[in-house]
Design an enzyme around this catalytic site. Structure first.
Site, mmCIF file in Angstrom:
data_model
loop_
_atom_site.group_PDB
_atom_site.id
_atom_site.type_symbol
_atom_site.label_atom_id
_atom_site.label_comp_id
_atom_site.label_asym_id
_atom_site.label_seq_id
_atom_site.Cartn_x
_atom_site.Cartn_y
_atom_site.Cartn_z
ATOM 1 N N CYS A 98 -2.787 -0.201 7.374
ATOM 2 C CA CYS A 98 -2.069 1.068 7.320
ATOM 3 C C CYS A 98 -2.318 1.899 8.566
ATOM 4 O O CYS A 98 -1.392 2.537 9.084
ATOM 5 C CB CYS A 98 -2.456 1.826 6.053
ATOM 6 S SG CYS A 98 -1.906 0.968 4.552
ATOM 7 N N CYS A 149 -6.584 1.924 5.477
ATOM 8 C CA CYS A 149 -7.210 0.645 5.836
ATOM 9 C C CYS A 149 -6.718 0.228 7.226
ATOM 10 O O CYS A 149 -5.858 0.895 7.812
ATOM 11 C CB CYS A 149 -6.833 -0.407 4.795
ATOM 12 S SG CYS A 149 -5.117 -0.965 4.927
ATOM 13 N N GLU A 187 0.751 3.944 1.755
ATOM 14 C CA GLU A 187 1.149 4.390 3.088
ATOM 15 C C GLU A 187 2.292 3.541 3.638
ATOM 16 O O GLU A 187 3.225 4.072 4.251
ATOM 17 C CB GLU A 187 -0.019 4.292 4.086
ATOM 18 C CG GLU A 187 -1.234 5.087 3.703
ATOM 19 C CD GLU A 187 -2.306 4.261 3.005
ATOM 20 O OE1 GLU A 187 -3.484 4.421 3.352
ATOM 21 O OE2 GLU A 187 -1.964 3.461 2.117
ATOM 22 N N HIS A 191 0.840 -1.197 0.000
ATOM 23 C CA HIS A 191 0.000 0.000 0.000
ATOM 24 C C HIS A 191 0.877 1.250 0.000
ATOM 25 O O HIS A 191 1.985 1.246 0.540
ATOM 26 C CB HIS A 191 -0.895 0.032 1.235
ATOM 27 C CG HIS A 191 -2.001 -0.953 1.215
ATOM 28 N ND1 HIS A 191 -3.163 -0.783 1.945
ATOM 29 C CD2 HIS A 191 -2.156 -2.130 0.549
ATOM 30 C CE1 HIS A 191 -3.964 -1.803 1.733
ATOM 31 N NE2 HIS A 191 -3.381 -2.638 0.897
#
Length: 154
Positions: free
Chosen positions: A88, A85, A57, A55
Site C-alpha cells: 500500500c 503495509c 487502501e 487492502h
C-alpha cells in the site's frame, strides 16, 4: 489541516473498517479526501475476494483514480485505520497522494515509520506527509477485539 478535520475523516475510515468486520474480514478501512469531500472509500476484502491486493487502501486508491479520471491523486489525503503495509505504501507513492493519516501503527508490516518509512524516503520521486495516531485507541481496539473474537471461535 485541523485536528478536528482529521478526526472527522478518520471516523469515516472506521465506518469502512466496520463493513469489513461485518464480513469477517480484518477490520481496516480507508477513505480518500480531496477538497473537503470523500472521493473514495475502501475496506479489507482479501478473504472475501481471495485477492492479496484487497487492502482498504488499494481499493480506495483505485476508486479515487476512477473518480478523478487520473492516476495522479494530487491534492488527496488518505485516511486509514492501520499504518500502510509495503504494498500500500508503494501504491501511495506511485499515485502521488499528498498526505497519509493513519490511526494505529502496524508493528508487523508498517511502512509509514514503524518498520521503515517508504512514504518519506528521499530516494523516491514523491514523498507523502504522514500524520500518525488519529483515533489511535479506537483503531487499535477494532483490531485487538477482532482477533480476540477470532481466537475464541477457534
Amino acid at each position: 489541516m485541523e485536528e478536528q478535520e482529521h478526526i472527522r475523516w478518520m471516523r469515516e475510515a472506521v465506518h469502512e473498517a466496520r463493513k469489513a468486520e461485518a464480513l469477517a474480514e480484518v477490520p481496516i478501512g480507508a477513505v480518500i479526501v480531496r477538497n473537503g469531500e470523500i472521493i473514495a472509500r475502501g475496506y479489507n476484502v482479501r478473504e472475501t475476494t481471495h485477492d492479496p491486493a484487497g487492502h482498504a487502501e488499494m481499493i480506495a486508491i483505485r476508486q479515487a483514480g476512477e473518480h478523478l479520471k487520473a492516476w495522479r491523486l494530487l491534492g488527496c489525503t488518505l485516511y486509514v485505520t492501520l499504518e500502510p503495509c509495503p504494498m500500500c505504501a508503494g501504491a501511495i507513492v506511485q499515485s502521488r497522494i499528498e498526505r497519509v493519516v493513519y490511526g494505529t501503527a502496524d508493528p508487523k508490516a508498517g511502512c509509514a515509520g514503524t518498520l521503515m518509512n517508504l512514504l518519506q524516503d528521499d530516494r523516491f520521486n514523491h514523498r507523502a506527509e504522514v500524520i500518525r495516531g488519529v483515533l489511535e485507541e479506537e483503531c487499535s481496539s477494532l483490531l485487538t477485539d477482532f482477533f480476540k473474537k477470532l481466537r475464541l471461535r477457534q
